[in-house]
Structure formats: C-alpha cells, structure tokens
Design a protein around this motif. Structure first.
Motif, PDB file in Angstrom:
ATOM      1  N   PHE A 135      32.269-135.990 -64.313  1.00 43.53           N
ATOM      2  CA  PHE A 135      31.547-135.866 -65.204  1.00 43.53           C
ATOM      3  C   PHE A 135      31.678-134.790 -65.753  1.00 43.53           C
ATOM      4  O   PHE A 135      31.086-133.538 -66.076  1.00 43.53           O
ATOM      5  N   GLU A 136      32.829-134.631 -66.765  1.00 41.26           N
ATOM      6  CA  GLU A 136      33.306-133.316 -67.232  1.00 41.26           C
ATOM      7  C   GLU A 136      32.600-133.025 -68.621  1.00 41.26           C
ATOM      8  O   GLU A 136      32.779-131.676 -68.936  1.00 41.26           O
ATOM      9  N   ASN A 137      31.829-133.505 -69.452  1.00 43.39           N
ATOM     10  CA  ASN A 137      30.587-133.423 -70.233  1.00 43.39           C
ATOM     11  C   ASN A 137      29.664-133.525 -69.909  1.00 43.39           C
ATOM     12  O   ASN A 137      28.893-133.087 -70.689  1.00 43.39           O
ATOM     13  N   VAL A 138      29.045-132.706 -68.280  1.00 40.48           N
ATOM     14  CA  VAL A 138      27.984-132.459 -68.454  1.00 40.48           C
ATOM     15  C   VAL A 138      27.732-131.025 -68.056  1.00 40.48           C
ATOM     16  O   VAL A 138      28.564-130.463 -67.299  1.00 40.48           O
ATOM     17  N   PRO A 139      27.297-130.470 -68.983  1.00 40.63           N
ATOM     18  CA  PRO A 139      26.947-128.769 -69.277  1.00 40.63           C
ATOM     19  C   PRO A 139      26.299-128.779 -67.832  1.00 40.63           C
ATOM     20  O   PRO A 139      25.463-128.811 -67.367  1.00 40.63           O
ATOM     21  N   ILE A 140      26.990-127.025 -67.976  1.00 40.30           N
ATOM     22  CA  ILE A 140      25.958-125.917 -67.097  1.00 40.30           C
ATOM     23  C   ILE A 140      25.592-124.743 -67.714  1.00 40.30           C
ATOM     24  O   ILE A 140      26.045-124.255 -68.095  1.00 40.30           O
ATOM     25  N   MET A 141      24.064-124.728 -66.452  1.00 40.94           N
ATOM     26  CA  MET A 141      23.602-124.125 -67.790  1.00 40.94           C
ATOM     27  C   MET A 141      23.174-123.107 -66.662  1.00 40.94           C
ATOM     28  O   MET A 141      22.529-122.792 -65.827  1.00 40.94           O
ATOM     29  N   SER A 142      24.018-121.686 -66.453  1.00 43.87           N
ATOM     30  CA  SER A 142      24.547-120.645 -65.628  1.00 43.87           C
ATOM     31  C   SER A 142      23.506-119.790 -65.386  1.00 43.87           C
ATOM     32  O   SER A 142      22.415-119.657 -66.094  1.00 43.87           O
ATOM     33  N   TYR A 143      22.209-119.608 -64.085  1.00 43.97           N
ATOM     34  CA  TYR A 143      21.897-118.607 -64.089  1.00 43.97           C
ATOM     35  C   TYR A 143      22.302-117.193 -63.514  1.00 43.97           C
ATOM     36  O   TYR A 143      23.211-116.583 -62.326  1.00 43.97           O
ATOM     37  N   ALA A 144      23.269-116.800 -64.961  1.00 46.00           N
ATOM     38  CA  ALA A 144      24.289-116.100 -64.389  1.00 46.00           C
ATOM     39  C   ALA A 144      23.993-114.756 -64.056  1.00 46.00           C
ATOM     40  O   ALA A 144      23.922-114.077 -63.580  1.00 46.00           O
ATOM     41  N   VAL A 145      22.424-114.817 -64.828  1.00 51.82           N
ATOM     42  CA  VAL A 145      22.491-113.098 -64.800  1.00 51.82           C
ATOM     43  C   VAL A 145      20.073-113.212 -63.880  1.00 51.82           C
ATOM     44  O   VAL A 145      19.699-113.336 -64.781  1.00 51.82           O
ATOM     45  N   LYS A 146      20.200-113.235 -62.329  1.00 51.17           N
ATOM     46  CA  LYS A 146      19.553-113.511 -61.924  1.00 51.17           C
ATOM     47  C   LYS A 146      18.781-111.904 -61.215  1.00 51.17           C
ATOM     48  O   LYS A 146      19.869-111.894 -59.764  1.00 51.17           O
ATOM     49  N   TYR A 147      17.962-111.852 -61.551  1.00 45.51           N
ATOM     50  CA  TYR A 147      17.706-110.065 -60.735  1.00 45.51           C
ATOM     51  C   TYR A 147      16.744-110.792 -59.356  1.00 45.51           C
ATOM     52  O   TYR A 147      15.849-111.506 -59.348  1.00 45.51           O
ATOM     53  N   SER A 148      16.769-109.797 -58.457  1.00 47.83           N
ATOM     54  CA  SER A 148      15.924-110.190 -56.900  1.00 47.83           C
ATOM     55  C   SER A 148      14.491-108.813 -57.675  1.00 47.83           C
ATOM     56  O   SER A 148      14.625-108.102 -57.734  1.00 47.83           O
ATOM     57  N   SER A 149      13.554-110.199 -58.107  1.00 47.70           N
ATOM     58  CA  SER A 149      12.718-109.295 -58.412  1.00 47.70           C
ATOM     59  C   SER A 149      11.008-110.288 -57.569  1.00 47.70           C
ATOM     60  O   SER A 149      11.155-111.390 -57.322  1.00 47.70           O
ATOM     61  N   ALA A 150      10.091-109.434 -58.204  1.00 42.56           N
ATOM     62  CA  ALA A 150       9.135-109.371 -57.735  1.00 42.56           C
ATOM     63  C   ALA A 150       8.335-109.824 -57.967  1.00 42.56           C
ATOM     64  O   ALA A 150       7.089-111.161 -57.702  1.00 42.56           O
ATOM     65  N   PHE A 151       8.896-110.574 -60.048  1.00 37.99           N
ATOM     66  CA  PHE A 151       7.983-111.384 -60.712  1.00 37.99           C
ATOM     67  C   PHE A 151       8.237-113.413 -59.947  1.00 37.99           C
ATOM     68  O   PHE A 151       7.886-113.854 -60.948  1.00 37.99           O
ATOM     69  N   TYR A 152       8.612-112.665 -58.961  1.00 36.89           N
ATOM     70  CA  TYR A 152       8.911-114.490 -58.574  1.00 36.89           C
ATOM     71  C   TYR A 152       7.549-115.132 -57.389  1.00 36.89           C
ATOM     72  O   TYR A 152       8.238-115.957 -57.788  1.00 36.89           O
ATOM     73  N   GLY A 153       7.027-114.459 -57.190  1.00 44.47           N
ATOM     74  CA  GLY A 153       6.361-114.418 -55.999  1.00 44.47           C
ATOM     75  C   GLY A 153       4.934-115.739 -55.955  1.00 44.47           C
ATOM     76  O   GLY A 153       5.896-116.566 -55.698  1.00 44.47           O
ATOM     77  N   PRO A 154       4.647-116.285 -57.449  1.00 41.14           N
ATOM     78  CA  PRO A 154       3.788-117.829 -57.620  1.00 41.14           C
ATOM     79  C   PRO A 154       4.825-118.549 -57.359  1.00 41.14           C
ATOM     80  O   PRO A 154       4.652-119.820 -56.904  1.00 41.14           O
ATOM     81  N   PHE A 155       6.293-118.313 -58.019  1.00 41.69           N
ATOM     82  CA  PHE A 155       6.939-119.067 -57.689  1.00 41.69           C
ATOM     83  C   PHE A 155       7.347-120.339 -56.260  1.00 41.69           C
ATOM     84  O   PHE A 155       7.313-121.189 -56.017  1.00 41.69           O
ATOM     85  N   ARG A 156       7.137-118.886 -55.124  1.00 39.05           N
ATOM     86  CA  ARG A 156       7.933-119.164 -54.262  1.00 39.05           C
ATOM     87  C   ARG A 156       6.487-120.128 -53.577  1.00 39.05           C
ATOM     88  O   ARG A 156       6.610-120.814 -52.983  1.00 39.05           O
ATOM     89  N   ASP A 157       5.380-119.878 -54.397  1.00 41.21           N
ATOM     90  CA  ASP A 157       3.784-120.638 -53.455  1.00 41.21           C
ATOM     91  C   ASP A 157       4.507-122.027 -54.083  1.00 41.21           C
ATOM     92  O   ASP A 157       4.017-122.776 -53.384  1.00 41.21           O
ATOM     93  N   ALA A 158       4.797-122.257 -54.991  1.00 43.29           N
ATOM     94  CA  ALA A 158       4.792-123.282 -55.825  1.00 43.29           C
ATOM     95  C   ALA A 158       5.995-123.846 -55.169  1.00 43.29           C
ATOM     96  O   ALA A 158       6.005-125.516 -54.442  1.00 43.29           O
ATOM     97  N   ALA A 159       7.420-123.485 -55.339  1.00 43.63           N
ATOM     98  CA  ALA A 159       8.620-124.658 -54.325  1.00 43.63           C
ATOM     99  C   ALA A 159       7.888-124.761 -52.956  1.00 43.63           C
ATOM    100  O   ALA A 159       9.321-125.016 -52.016  1.00 43.63           O
TER     101      ALA A 159
END
Length: 326
Positions: free
Chosen positions: A185-209
């Motif tokens: 799969f050498e032609n499948v690109p990677i979209m990296s979460y390169a810069v991911k902060y430890s954030s309080a803004f993720y709270g609702p996502f954790r409800d969803a997931a």
C-alpha cells in the motif's frame, strides 16, 4: 480648506460584490472533512448528548447518511469506530472485520468516489481508554507501534484512501509507513495527527466515541498546550518519517500553530475543528446568544486564513448547505 491626504480603504468595501471581488480567503465544500461515528448493532442513530446534530450510526443506517453527505457535495469523511467489545490491546482496531473496516467497505461500495479517511488509534477499542499498550500504569511506546501498524494495514485492505494515525506515539508515522509499504500500500497516504495537544476541548468527542481513559490522562503522549516550538519538532519528525498531510488539533485556540506549521512545511495542513469547539457554538446558538451561521463561517474562514488547507469539522453538513445558498 486644505484637502487631507490619507488612504481610502473603504473604497473596496462599498458593496457585497466589491467585497467579494477583493476577498483574500475562501471556504469551499472541497475543504471540508466530515467525521462519522459508526457503531455496532442495528437500527441505531443515537444523538450524542453533548454534540447536538452528531450521531452514533450503525452500519445498516450508514448508507442513508452517506447519501446525504454526497448530495451536499462533501467529498471526504473520516471514520471513527465505536465497538461493542473492548480489551486491553484494542483488538477491534486491527480486526479485518472491525467496525471501521466494515464501514470503509460499505462506503467504498456505495460511494467509491468518496474519500475515506480512517482514524488509526487504539483508544476507542481498549478497555482502559488509552492509545497504546499498558504496563504497570504506563503507556508503552514501541509495543504500541506494532498494533498501530497492524491497524493501518487492515484499514488499507478494507479500502481506506487515507490513513490518519492519531495516537501521538513517537515513531508512529515511520512504523505505519513501513507496514503499509511492506503490505503493498505504498500509494496510500498518511494524514498524521502531527500536532495534537492534550486538550479539554476533546470532552464531547469522548462521549461520542466512549474513549475516556479509565485512569490518568494522556499528557505523557499528547502535547502541552503551552508549547509552540515543540509543534514544529513534532511536525518535522512526521514529515521526515513519511507523512503526507499534517493535522493540527485542536484548531480554534491554536491558530498560531496552524500558521507556524504552514510557514515551515510544504505539505497540506489540516485543522481539526474539534468537538468542544463545535459544542460551544451549538449550545450558544440553541440559547439564541449568537448567529450560528455567521459564527461558524467566521471561525472556519479564520482557520483557512491561518493556513489550513483542509478542515475536519462537525459543522461540515451545515456549511455545505450554507455555501449552496450563496
């Protein structure tokens, strides 16, 4: 009376058409990536309590959701899986018939032109809610890479167009790139979460997931939100390891980071307009405190102006409708 000499900037603001003529930054439907939460089971479309308008959707109802997305002109989705069963090592993440793998197959069967981005992490699948293997209360970096690589390959086999690893383990891009290449799969690109902060803004996502950690937090692997230069080091490592896109997450409080990354790297930059940012606007709009459309459009244009080429946002469907109106 002597005529004053000064610049008349208002000449270019005289009408809506004049303002449109000189507008520097534009938001297009093509810029939008819509997140989908896919759950196991049947006949499930359950609104996330902290994210009005966002649903956990079972596979049998996913086609209807995809039809709407395509009809609106949205060309990219990112898939998150919510399994029924979890274990210590997140087996469901890399199972060939895992929920994201099955959702990917269905999406590519029904709408082959739709770009499927697979979120590549373990936290939704582990019983402890962390993004890697746990030993004595610590998240182990290198053993986690092996599982993340297996997850990426299984997602690519299912038909994912882009792999998006979000775990923030050191070396995750090179481990995944090597595994994808080895698997053909050498032609499948990677979209990296390169810069991911430890954030309080993720709270609702954790409800969803359903991905809240059962102990501790993620500060040993996600970034300290006080740090700016560290973002450049993280992004540089991922580019050197083979990343094709760079994600900055969250977006709204990190527009300076979006601009820094854009200035330093010649790769598409993705701003993740995260769940907490979405939910704050929805709550204020439901209370009649703000004009939702105007606020959302101003916010997303701000992300584009800061340097984002693409935006992952839960507002995607609403924005696509608004853009069609104009």
């Amino acid at each position: 009376m002597e005529k004053l000499q000064f610049a008349r900037h208002r000449r270019l603001r005289q009408s809506a058409n004049m303002r449109a003529l000189v507008r520097e930054t534009h938001l297009h439907t093509d810029d939008l990536i819509y997140p989908l939460f896919v759950v196991e089971g049947e006949n499930k479309k359950i609104e996330v309590s902290s994210m009005p308008g966002v649903y956990n959707i079972s596979l049998d109802l996913l086609e209807q959701e995809l039809d709407e997305i395509v009809e609106l002109g949205i060309k990219s989705v990112i898939l998150f899986g919510v399994p029924n069963d979890k274990d210590e090592v997140g087996t469901g993440a890399y199972h060939d018939h895992g929920i994201v793998q099955e959702a990917t197959r269905l999406t590519k069967e029904k709408h082959p032109e739709l770009i499927v981005i697979a979120d590549t992490c373990l936290c939704e699948y582990t019983s402890h809610g962390h993004c890697g293997v746990i030993e004595n209360g610590n998240v182990l970096n290198d053993p986690s890479l092996q599982l993340l690589a297996k997850t990426a390959v299984s997602q690519a086999k299912a038909g994912a167009d882009i792999i998006a690893p979000s775990n923030m383990m050191d070396g995750f891009v090179t481990a995944i790139r090597h595994a994808l290449d080895e698997a053909g799969f050498e032609n499948v690109p990677i979209m990296s979460y390169a810069v991911k902060y430890s954030s309080a803004f993720y709270g609702p996502f954790r409800d969803a997931a359903g991905s809240s950690p059962s102990f501790g937090d993620r500060k040993t692997y996600q970034m300290d939100y006080a740090n700016r230069l560290e973002a450049l080091r993280e992004a540089e490592s991922d580019i050197e390891e083979g990343a094709d896109f760079l994600i900055v997450k969250p977006a709204l409080s990190y527009l300076d980071i979006v601009r820094d990354v854009k200035n330093h790297f010649n790769a598409p930059i993705v701003a993740y307009n995260v769940s907490g940012e979405y939910s704050m606007i929805k709550a204020a709009a439901q209370n009649g405190w703000i004009n939702e459309k105007e606020i959302v459009m101003e916010m997303l244009i701000g992300m584009k102006r800061a340097g984002a080429d693409l935006i992952i946002t839960y507002h995607s469907k609403d924005v696509a409708r608004w853009l069609k109106e104009n």
